[in-house]
Motif scaffolding. Structure first.
Motif, mmCIF file in Angstrom:
data_model
loop_
_atom_site.group_PDB
_atom_site.id
_atom_site.type_symbol
_atom_site.label_atom_id
_atom_site.label_comp_id
_atom_site.label_asym_id
_atom_site.label_seq_id
_atom_site.Cartn_x
_atom_site.Cartn_y
_atom_site.Cartn_z
ATOM 1 N N LEU A 1 42.289 52.184 21.558
ATOM 2 C CA LEU A 1 41.702 53.318 21.175
ATOM 3 C C LEU A 1 41.831 54.406 22.298
ATOM 4 C CD1 LEU A 1 38.255 52.534 19.178
ATOM 5 C CD2 LEU A 1 40.181 53.650 18.441
ATOM 6 N N HIS A 2 41.553 53.686 23.565
ATOM 7 C CA HIS A 2 41.639 54.659 24.717
ATOM 8 C C HIS A 2 42.813 54.999 25.489
ATOM 9 C CE1 HIS A 2 37.290 53.687 25.055
ATOM 10 N NE2 HIS A 2 37.256 54.364 25.973
ATOM 11 N N THR A 3 43.962 54.101 25.056
ATOM 12 C CA THR A 3 45.379 54.287 25.457
ATOM 13 C C THR A 3 46.619 54.686 24.494
ATOM 14 O OG1 THR A 3 45.841 51.909 25.444
ATOM 15 C CG2 THR A 3 44.879 52.838 27.481
ATOM 16 N N VAL A 4 46.534 54.017 22.983
ATOM 17 C CA VAL A 4 47.445 54.236 22.363
ATOM 18 C C VAL A 4 47.154 55.090 21.168
ATOM 19 C CG1 VAL A 4 48.958 52.916 20.548
ATOM 20 C CG2 VAL A 4 48.641 52.171 22.906
ATOM 21 N N MET A 5 45.855 55.169 20.552
ATOM 22 C CA MET A 5 45.652 55.972 19.676
ATOM 23 C C MET A 5 45.750 57.510 19.738
ATOM 24 S SD MET A 5 45.487 54.022 16.652
ATOM 25 C CE MET A 5 45.507 52.293 16.346
ATOM 26 N N PRO A 6 45.340 57.998 20.836
ATOM 27 C CA PRO A 6 45.601 59.321 21.346
ATOM 28 C C PRO A 6 46.986 59.699 20.802
ATOM 29 C CG PRO A 6 44.263 58.332 22.886
ATOM 30 C CD PRO A 6 44.904 57.263 22.124
ATOM 31 N N LEU A 7 48.014 58.967 20.954
ATOM 32 C CA LEU A 7 49.423 59.328 20.380
ATOM 33 C C LEU A 7 49.511 59.417 19.070
ATOM 34 C CD1 LEU A 7 51.351 56.642 22.703
ATOM 35 C CD2 LEU A 7 51.088 59.105 23.086
ATOM 36 N N PHE A 8 48.744 58.884 18.350
ATOM 37 C CA PHE A 8 48.548 59.220 16.921
ATOM 38 C C PHE A 8 47.428 59.838 16.346
ATOM 39 C CE2 PHE A 8 50.550 55.034 17.880
ATOM 40 C CZ PHE A 8 51.684 55.048 16.937
ATOM 41 N N GLY A 9 47.099 60.843 17.219
ATOM 42 C CA GLY A 9 46.062 62.077 16.785
ATOM 43 C C GLY A 9 44.570 61.707 17.118
ATOM 44 N N TYR A 10 44.382 60.611 17.651
ATOM 45 C CA TYR A 10 42.821 60.225 18.054
ATOM 46 C C TYR A 10 42.331 61.186 18.920
ATOM 47 C CZ TYR A 10 38.888 57.434 19.258
ATOM 48 O OH TYR A 10 37.701 56.756 19.450
ATOM 49 N N GLY A 11 41.197 61.524 18.880
ATOM 50 C CA GLY A 11 40.645 62.513 19.796
ATOM 51 C C GLY A 11 41.212 64.121 19.683
ATOM 52 N N GLY A 12 41.998 64.521 18.405
ATOM 53 C CA GLY A 12 42.378 65.819 18.504
ATOM 54 C C GLY A 12 41.442 66.476 17.644
ATOM 55 N N ARG A 13 42.021 67.777 17.394
ATOM 56 C CA ARG A 13 40.853 68.810 16.915
ATOM 57 C C ARG A 13 41.760 69.448 15.553
ATOM 58 N NH1 ARG A 13 35.848 69.366 18.914
ATOM 59 N NH2 ARG A 13 35.771 68.359 21.058
ATOM 60 N N MET A 14 40.711 69.895 14.667
ATOM 61 C CA MET A 14 41.121 70.473 13.463
ATOM 62 C C MET A 14 41.200 71.919 13.997
ATOM 63 S SD MET A 14 41.044 67.661 11.384
ATOM 64 C CE MET A 14 41.105 68.527 9.933
ATOM 65 N N TYR B 1 47.263 69.280 7.195
ATOM 66 C CA TYR B 1 47.588 70.652 7.503
ATOM 67 C C TYR B 1 46.507 71.614 8.049
ATOM 68 C CZ TYR B 1 51.092 69.435 4.093
ATOM 69 O OH TYR B 1 52.129 69.037 3.419
ATOM 70 N N ASP B 2 45.478 70.911 8.363
ATOM 71 C CA ASP B 2 44.259 71.546 9.171
ATOM 72 C C ASP B 2 44.192 71.167 10.588
ATOM 73 O OD1 ASP B 2 43.250 73.043 7.060
ATOM 74 O OD2 ASP B 2 42.319 71.525 5.864
ATOM 75 N N CYS B 3 45.177 70.305 11.074
ATOM 76 C CA CYS B 3 45.109 69.833 12.443
ATOM 77 C C CYS B 3 45.628 70.917 13.206
ATOM 78 C CB CYS B 3 45.771 68.339 12.252
ATOM 79 S SG CYS B 3 44.977 67.174 11.538
ATOM 80 N N GLN B 4 45.185 70.800 14.486
ATOM 81 C CA GLN B 4 45.832 71.591 15.503
ATOM 82 C C GLN B 4 47.232 71.155 16.097
ATOM 83 O OE1 GLN B 4 43.036 72.179 18.785
ATOM 84 N NE2 GLN B 4 41.503 73.494 17.441
ATOM 85 N N ASP B 5 47.336 69.780 16.135
ATOM 86 C CA ASP B 5 48.258 69.166 16.585
ATOM 87 C C ASP B 5 48.908 68.074 15.677
ATOM 88 O OD1 ASP B 5 50.585 68.065 17.731
ATOM 89 O OD2 ASP B 5 49.496 67.077 19.399
ATOM 90 N N THR B 6 50.167 68.423 14.707
ATOM 91 C CA THR B 6 50.245 67.590 13.732
ATOM 92 C C THR B 6 51.355 66.461 14.202
ATOM 93 O OG1 THR B 6 52.326 69.126 13.160
ATOM 94 C CG2 THR B 6 50.367 69.396 11.974
ATOM 95 N N ARG B 7 51.654 66.353 15.473
ATOM 96 C CA ARG B 7 52.674 65.482 15.607
ATOM 97 C C ARG B 7 51.872 63.929 15.692
ATOM 98 N NH1 ARG B 7 55.006 66.186 21.677
ATOM 99 N NH2 ARG B 7 52.784 66.169 22.154
ATOM 100 N N GLY B 8 50.693 63.708 16.116
ATOM 101 C CA GLY B 8 49.952 62.776 16.211
ATOM 102 C C GLY B 8 49.896 62.000 14.882
ATOM 103 N N VAL B 9 49.619 63.094 13.852
ATOM 104 C CA VAL B 9 49.320 62.872 12.257
ATOM 105 C C VAL B 9 50.418 62.327 11.779
ATOM 106 C CG1 VAL B 9 48.240 63.353 10.169
ATOM 107 C CG2 VAL B 9 47.572 64.337 12.333
ATOM 108 N N ASP B 10 51.564 62.962 12.128
ATOM 109 C CA ASP B 10 52.995 62.434 11.408
ATOM 110 C C ASP B 10 53.205 61.056 11.931
ATOM 111 O OD1 ASP B 10 53.469 64.991 10.174
ATOM 112 O OD2 ASP B 10 54.449 65.843 11.732
ATOM 113 N N ARG B 11 52.939 60.725 13.165
ATOM 114 C CA ARG B 11 53.149 59.454 13.649
ATOM 115 C C ARG B 11 52.313 58.445 12.974
ATOM 116 N NH1 ARG B 11 53.038 61.274 20.202
ATOM 117 N NH2 ARG B 11 55.148 61.816 20.339
#
Length: 204
Positions: free
Chosen positions: A46-59, A96-106
């Protein structure tokens, strides 16, 4: 320390005592806490890898992105939940409601590849590696070409700090229960895979 728990026993040992038939009085106290290897893996993930997959992102509204999918992926026995069609549809709709879709795509790619357990094993191997080295390079090219992260022992320590405090408190309660001071303990025996984590050994 392993198998999902950290268990402690405070025992009186001496050469002259081993011949005694009843040794119950030599077990001064027992205790423990439900924290084990997979808990450390989860926090590291959660602290190191999941942020690459959108964890901690904003809508787009500024609200935090829902984290249920990330939490399921970081928890070994709930990984299969993210493969459910309902879960995937909700994630695609939210994209479609995420500020950064790159992490969600991953994240969607990881789910498409059903690579959740693979990632969990990578986190376990990284934790083990960081018990003996200060840095560990983790390649995630299975998900995306050139995607990688360098994990450090300090990052591991920061990720599991809350768990270490609970383990430390458990040991303190053990000593209090037995009425034994820290200076009176001559030897500490460590067993179990997670007992190799330097910060955990230091806390105990």
């Amino acid at each position: 320390i392993g198998g999902g728990t950290s268990d402690f026993s405070l025992i009186r040992l001496a050469p002259e005592r081993h011949m005694q038939a009843d040794r119950h009085a030599d077990i001064l106290a027992t205790g423990g806490v439900h924290i084990g290897g997979t808990d450390f893996d989860k926090q590291l993930s959660l602290h190191t890898v999941m942020p690459l997959f959108g964890y901690g992102g904003r809508m787009n509204s500024g609200a935090p992105m829902p984290t249920s999918t990330h939490l399921h992926l970081a928890t070994w026995h709930t990984i299969n939940a993210v493969y459910a069609q309902k879960s995937q549809l909700a994630l695609k709709s939210m994209r479609y409601d995420c500020q950064d879709t790159r992490g969600v795509d991953r994240l969607l790619k990881l789910i498409e590849l059903r690579a959740g357990h693979w990632l969990a094993m990578q986190m376990e191997e990284s934790k083990i590696a960081l018990s003996s080295v200060e840095q560990h390079h983790l390649s995630l090219q299975r998900i995306e070409a050139e995607l990688a992260v360098t994990l450090t022992r300090n990052a591991l320590n920061n990720a599991i700090d809350g768990l270490l405090e609970r383990v430390r408190d458990s040991v303190a309660q053990l000593l209090n229960k037995a009425g034994v001071g820290v200076a009176q303990v001559d030897t500490v025996f460590f067993t179990g895979g997670s007992s190799g984590i330097p910060a955990l050994r230091q806390q105990i």
